[in-house]
Design an enzyme around this catalytic site. Structure first.
Site, PDB file in Angstrom:
ATOM      1  N   PRO A   1       0.781  -1.241   0.000  1.00  0.00           N
ATOM      2  CG  PRO A   1       0.016  -0.937   2.189  1.00  0.00           C
ATOM      3  CD  PRO A   1       0.751  -1.912   1.293  1.00  0.00           C
ATOM      4  CB  CYS A   2       3.163   2.810  -2.425  1.00  0.00           C
ATOM      5  SG  CYS A   2       2.287   2.506  -3.972  1.00  0.00           S
ATOM      6  CG  HIS A   3      -2.919   3.430  -1.364  1.00  0.00           C
ATOM      7  ND1 HIS A   3      -2.577   2.105  -1.613  1.00  0.00           N
ATOM      8  CD2 HIS A   3      -3.902   3.401  -0.442  1.00  0.00           C
ATOM      9  CE1 HIS A   3      -3.342   1.315  -0.872  1.00  0.00           C
ATOM     10  NE2 HIS A   3      -4.152   2.078  -0.149  1.00  0.00           N
TER      11      HIS A   3
END
Length: 191
Positions: A149-151
């Site tokens: 989950p880089c977001h």
């Protein structure tokens, strides 16, 4: 297909050079974010990438998936559908993103950011013993966004930061809003 997305060339290179095992791909066409291409080998998910809808027909040509790769692709697709439906807040998939030791450390740290929450590039940098700019580079090179989950990594001072996937920060906002809207403690309570 040529793309001008910042992370696309890196992800395409990963798909071409992922060790001795061949990667099988699958197009997942009906997501709220448009078509997504998944890639897996017989052991793990390797990549997830957004496809321009106008190129979806050519992207639908997939490498022949052996039974193990097909199982991983099936499970990834099922878990992504659950995530978009709001019934999954954590992925349970074998992952093998291609990257440097540092980038893999950042991606592993991202997996610890809880669903519906965020962490700043600076905080992430302190956790992995680096600097915010390097963490941003690792975010941009993440070959398995959403699942890794880089977001959830944002700028300081209420800045959203960047996002290298198709749609850029609009896609990042969509994912963050989706998670916040589905987080139980943020749901309105009926008395």
């Amino acid at each position: 297909m040529t793309s001008t997305q910042p992370g696309a060339r890196i992800r395409d290179a990963i798909l071409r050079t992922t060790g001795p095992r061949a990667a099988a791909t699958r197009l997942m066409a009906d997501t709220p974010l448009g078509p997504i291409r998944l890639a897996a080998d017989g052991e793990a998910l390797l990549a997830l990438d957004w496809i321009d809808p106008t190129d979806a027909a050519s992207a639908a040509e997939a490498a022949q998936a052996g039974p193990d790769a097909a199982r991983i692709l099936d499970e990834t697709e099922a878990q992504l559908r659950q995530y978009f439906a709001g019934t999954r807040d954590r992925f349970d998939l074998p992952l093998n993103p291609a990257g440097t030791e540092f980038r893999r450390a950042v991606w592993t740290a991202m997996l610890d950011i809880p669903y519906g929450e965020t962490e700043t590039y600076g905080d992430m940098a302190r956790r992995v013993g680096s600097v915010a700019r390097a963490v941003g580079g690792a975010c941009g090179a993440n070959p398995i966004p959403i699942v890794i989950p880089c977001h959830r990594v944002v700028g300081g001072g209420h800045s959203i930061g960047g996002f290298s996937a198709r749609g850029g920060v609009d896609t990042k906002r969509f994912l963050l809003h989706l998670e916040r809207a589905r987080t139980p403690e943020r749901q309105p309570r009926l008395l």
